[in-house]
Scaffold this active site. Structure first.
Site, PDB file in Angstrom:
ATOM      1  N   LEU A  67       0.763  -1.034   0.111  1.00  0.00           N
ATOM      2  CA  LEU A  67      -0.075  -0.019  -0.007  1.00  0.00           C
ATOM      3  C   LEU A  67       0.849   1.119   0.119  1.00  0.00           C
ATOM      4  O   LEU A  67       1.643   1.289   0.930  1.00  0.00           O
ATOM      5  CB  LEU A  67      -0.844  -0.153   1.339  1.00  0.00           C
ATOM      6  CG  LEU A  67      -2.042  -0.941   1.273  1.00  0.00           C
ATOM      7  CD1 LEU A  67      -2.708  -1.032   2.582  1.00  0.00           C
ATOM      8  CD2 LEU A  67      -3.010  -0.453   0.294  1.00  0.00           C
ATOM      9  N   ASP A  68       0.616   2.246  -0.930  1.00  0.00           N
ATOM     10  CA  ASP A  68       1.607   3.206  -0.920  1.00  0.00           C
ATOM     11  C   ASP A  68       1.648   4.249   0.280  1.00  0.00           C
ATOM     12  O   ASP A  68       0.729   3.999   1.018  1.00  0.00           O
ATOM     13  CB  ASP A  68       1.238   4.185  -2.299  1.00  0.00           C
ATOM     14  CG  ASP A  68       0.102   4.710  -2.464  1.00  0.00           C
ATOM     15  OD1 ASP A  68      -0.342   5.335  -1.465  1.00  0.00           O
ATOM     16  OD2 ASP A  68      -0.619   4.618  -3.375  1.00  0.00           O
ATOM     17  N   TYR A  69       2.475   5.100   0.435  1.00  0.00           N
ATOM     18  CA  TYR A  69       2.665   5.972   1.707  1.00  0.00           C
ATOM     19  C   TYR A  69       1.404   6.559   2.042  1.00  0.00           C
ATOM     20  O   TYR A  69       1.021   6.664   3.026  1.00  0.00           O
ATOM     21  CB  TYR A  69       3.725   6.920   1.267  1.00  0.00           C
ATOM     22  CG  TYR A  69       4.098   8.035   2.288  1.00  0.00           C
ATOM     23  CD1 TYR A  69       5.034   7.405   3.401  1.00  0.00           C
ATOM     24  CD2 TYR A  69       3.859   9.234   2.309  1.00  0.00           C
ATOM     25  CE1 TYR A  69       5.319   8.115   4.407  1.00  0.00           C
ATOM     26  CE2 TYR A  69       4.364   9.968   3.367  1.00  0.00           C
ATOM     27  CZ  TYR A  69       5.103   9.467   4.420  1.00  0.00           C
ATOM     28  OH  TYR A  69       5.659  10.237   5.601  1.00  0.00           O
ATOM     29  N   SER A  71      -1.731   5.795   1.311  1.00  0.00           N
ATOM     30  CA  SER A  71      -2.788   4.740   1.346  1.00  0.00           C
ATOM     31  C   SER A  71      -2.989   4.083   2.772  1.00  0.00           C
ATOM     32  O   SER A  71      -1.999   3.998   3.680  1.00  0.00           O
ATOM     33  CB  SER A  71      -2.696   3.873   0.234  1.00  0.00           C
ATOM     34  OG  SER A  71      -2.881   4.329  -0.970  1.00  0.00           O
ATOM     35  N   ARG A  85      -4.932   4.834  -8.564  1.00  0.00           N
ATOM     36  CA  ARG A  85      -4.446   6.312  -8.813  1.00  0.00           C
ATOM     37  C   ARG A  85      -4.125   6.643 -10.038  1.00  0.00           C
ATOM     38  O   ARG A  85      -4.288   7.753 -10.541  1.00  0.00           O
ATOM     39  CB  ARG A  85      -3.140   6.705  -7.677  1.00  0.00           C
ATOM     40  CG  ARG A  85      -3.366   6.511  -6.209  1.00  0.00           C
ATOM     41  CD  ARG A  85      -2.300   6.844  -5.468  1.00  0.00           C
ATOM     42  NE  ARG A  85      -2.362   6.674  -3.993  1.00  0.00           N
ATOM     43  CZ  ARG A  85      -3.361   7.674  -3.138  1.00  0.00           C
ATOM     44  NH1 ARG A  85      -3.604   8.634  -3.535  1.00  0.00           N
ATOM     45  NH2 ARG A  85      -3.182   6.985  -1.802  1.00  0.00           N
TER      46      ARG A  85
END
Length: 292
Positions: free
Chosen positions: A101-103, A105, A201
């Site tokens: 999960l990105d920063y 999220s 995104r």
């Protein structure tokens, strides 16, 4: 399994730290220093780090973690930002995350002490469900793309600035619903079957929509439910049973894939051999024809 991966999987050290230890001669096979970064650890190898034997666990453990925003899914960040391993108890230091999960999220992240299981789950087409909020109303073009899929030659919008992934193909969403909307926002729940780099995104950025919030609430039937932020829970017995069944199917499919590849290769070699024989036969016929 490669040596640095083996150390990272079974100890508190990251792969980068493992490389440093290997280079310094701190990693040994019995009493012999191992300095081969590409060494493949065998099942009966006894690997030591700083004189301490690495203990390998045969039991599968999987946890559900509610990842907060502003935390990276990595063991170490060269910019000093917080990672999930700063937040998680030390006993999970060697666990492998199932995807990322990105920063910015948040939400459900699975971690396991079995690399094979992590890989299988990451590569699977299991459902991933997200609640998200975008900064504009949903358009017909968005709806059509969610239903039919989307292929982009340039999918850099919405990606990390350092990403080297340009083109991207988005499969049709397994499910989507508009939960609420206003003049300048829409809240959606979407289910996808892939886990590509910043997939959602990038998808919405193509339609000039920015994802304001992104939270994963389910993965392959495992739900976040009311697990508090930055807390963990172990899998239930039913969830473990489901994973064992999944892994049995996955391994069977892998064996079938290998057999199919070998058969295809053999067929290709056979076809090539026949073509060579036909070529020689034609050349031989021509030779005798011109001689006559």
């Amino acid at each position: 399994m490669r040596l640095n991966k083996y150390i990272s999987h079974n100890t508190k050290y990251s792969r980068r730290e493992a490389d440093t230890l290997i280079e310094a001669g701190e990693v040994t096979l019995d009493k012999r220093p191992l300095k081969e970064f590409g060494y493949e650890v065998q099942e009966d190898d006894r690997i030591f780090v700083k004189g301490k034997a690495i203990k390998v666990t045969s039991e599968l453990t999987i946890i559900v973690y509610n990842k907060p925003k502003g935390v990276l899914v990595t063991k170490k960040d060269d910019r000093g930002r917080a990672t999930i391993y700063h937040k998680l108890p030390g006993k999970y230091r060697h666990f492998t995350p199932v995807g990322r999960l990105d920063y910015a999220s948040e939400g459900l992240l699975l971690l396991t002490d079995d690399v094979e299981v992590a890989t299988a789950l990451m590569e699977s087409g299991l459902d991933r469900t997200y609640n998200l909020k975008i900064d504009k109303p949903v358009t017909k073009e968005m709806m059509d793309a969610m239903k039919e899929g989307l292929v982009l030659d340039d999918a850099r919008a919405g990606a990390h600035e350092k990403s080297k992934i340009y083109a991207m193909e988005f499969a049709p969403f397994a499910h989507f619903e508009v939960r609420s909307e206003g003049k300048n926002f829409t809240k959606l729940r979407v289910t996808i079957t892939e886990g590509k780099n910043r997939e959602l995104r990038r998808f919405f950025a193509h339609f000039e929509a920015k994802v304001l919030d992104l939270k994963r609430i389910a993965f392959g039937g495992i739900e976040l439910n009311n697990l508090p932020e930055n807390k963990t829970r172990y899998f239930t017995r039913r969830e473990y049973d489901d994973v064992h069944k999944f892994m049995k199917r996955w391994r069977t499919n892998k064996v079938a894939e290998v057999k199919n590849e070998r058969n295809a290769q053999k067929q290709e070699e056979e076809n090539k051999r026949k073509k060579e024989q036909e070529k020689h036969a034609v050349a031989k016929t021509k030779k005798y024809k011109y001689r006559d």
